[in-house]
Design an enzyme around this catalytic site. Sequence first.
Site, PDB file in Angstrom:
ATOM      1  CE  LYS A   1       3.136  -6.087   3.819  1.00 36.62           C
ATOM      2  NZ  LYS A   1       2.652  -4.938   4.578  1.00 36.62           N
TER       3      LYS A   1
ATOM      4  CG  ASP B   1      -0.334  -0.125   2.510  1.00 34.73           C
ATOM      5  OD1 ASP B   1       0.897  -0.249   2.570  1.00 34.73           O
ATOM      6  OD2 ASP B   1      -1.077  -0.088   3.525  1.00 34.73           O
ATOM      7  CB  SER B   2       4.594   1.711  -0.017  1.00 32.88           C
ATOM      8  OG  SER B   2       4.843   0.515  -0.730  1.00 32.88           O
TER       9      SER B   2
ATOM     10  CD  GLU C   1       7.694  -0.439   7.843  1.00 32.26           C
ATOM     11  OE1 GLU C   1       6.723  -1.116   7.472  1.00 32.26           O
ATOM     12  OE2 GLU C   1       7.925   0.709   7.420  1.00 32.26           O
TER      13      GLU C   1
ATOM     14  CD  GLU D   1       0.176  -1.675   8.047  1.00 35.40           C
ATOM     15  OE1 GLU D   1      -0.268  -0.898   8.927  1.00 35.40           O
ATOM     16  OE2 GLU D   1       0.759  -1.272   7.026  1.00 35.40           O
TER      17      GLU D   1
ATOM     18  CG  ASP E   1       0.353  -4.086   2.054  1.00 31.44           C
ATOM     19  OD1 ASP E   1       0.464  -4.975   2.914  1.00 31.44           O
ATOM     20  OD2 ASP E   1       1.227  -3.224   1.847  1.00 31.44           O
TER      21      ASP E   1
HETATM   22  O1  KIV Z   1       3.584  -1.179   1.674  1.00 29.45           O
HETATM   23  C1  KIV Z   1       4.784  -1.504   1.775  1.00 29.45           C
HETATM   24  O2  KIV Z   1       5.634  -1.149   0.949  1.00 29.45           O
HETATM   25  C2  KIV Z   1       5.172  -2.339   2.904  1.00 29.45           C
HETATM   26  C3  KIV Z   1       6.638  -2.601   3.076  1.00 29.45           C
HETATM   27  C4  KIV Z   1       7.306  -1.427   3.654  1.00 29.45           C
HETATM   28  C5  KIV Z   1       6.890  -3.821   3.875  1.00 29.45           C
HETATM   29  O3  KIV Z   1       4.361  -2.764   3.657  1.00 29.45           O
END
Ligand code: KIV
Length: 272
Positions: free
Chosen positions: A121, A52-53, A190, A123, A91
Amino acid sequence: MSAVRKEYKRVTTKSIVEMKANGEKISMLTAYDYTFAKLLDSAGIDVLLVGDSASNVMAGHETTLPITLDQMIYHASSVVRGVSRALIVVDLPFGTYQSDPKKALRSAIRIMKESGAHAIKLEGGKEEAESIKRIVNAGIPVMGHLGLTPQSIHQFGSFALRAKEEAEAQKLKEDAKLLEQLGCFAIVLEKIPATLAEEVAKSVHIPIIGIGAGSAVDGQVLVMQDMLGMSNEFQPRFLRKYANLQEVITNAVSHYIEDVKSVDFPNEKEQY
Ligand code: KIV
């Protein structure tokens, strides 16, 4: 010390658990589009994370919070079309799972059905136990994410190192064990102290993938744009830049502009 590398035609969730057992480190990078996914896959990356980055590096937002499920599915399906070997993890974006296990399962199913990715994934630890259970029970592999969890940035107040204090470190260790019990196939840690990450990696059988978590874990992940040096804005201590694409791209584009202005491009061979 480097372990014997087994050849994987296709990396699966099982392969990366096996890599940990064999002492082979796992390489993971983020990807958000077809062209880069194809390049990273051809280079032999083990895992691609459609993070989600994307909210930051693709859309220019300050946090990961604004990105939507539809946008994540768009990025993920572009990545899937470029990849033939890597395991693709996507994510679940903010607001599509927190504290609502039914919604979490619906969101995970949409990602799997509409993008063709291999895993999701999310959190959080204990708070997300019910959601993780439901998603795993539906046959969808789940990667956990503990430590600095960017979707909670407004609760943390900053992107500083997490779990420095004993109480937070203790919760993180318990959460990692719980995620393993719930059936997660791997966990991202992280920005936490390296000694804590090492302790966690030794306490579970599933792979621990670190970002700013030291070398004594089972693999590493970085955001692709950061490690390729596409910007000078983000320079945390844990980031190693493997290229300076900002310079390469700026020089190439300046050269192109010059050639267009001076009518050097296109030349006789470059026209019909
Ligand atoms: O969204 C992302 O890029 C991440 C990484 C930093 C692990 O969750």
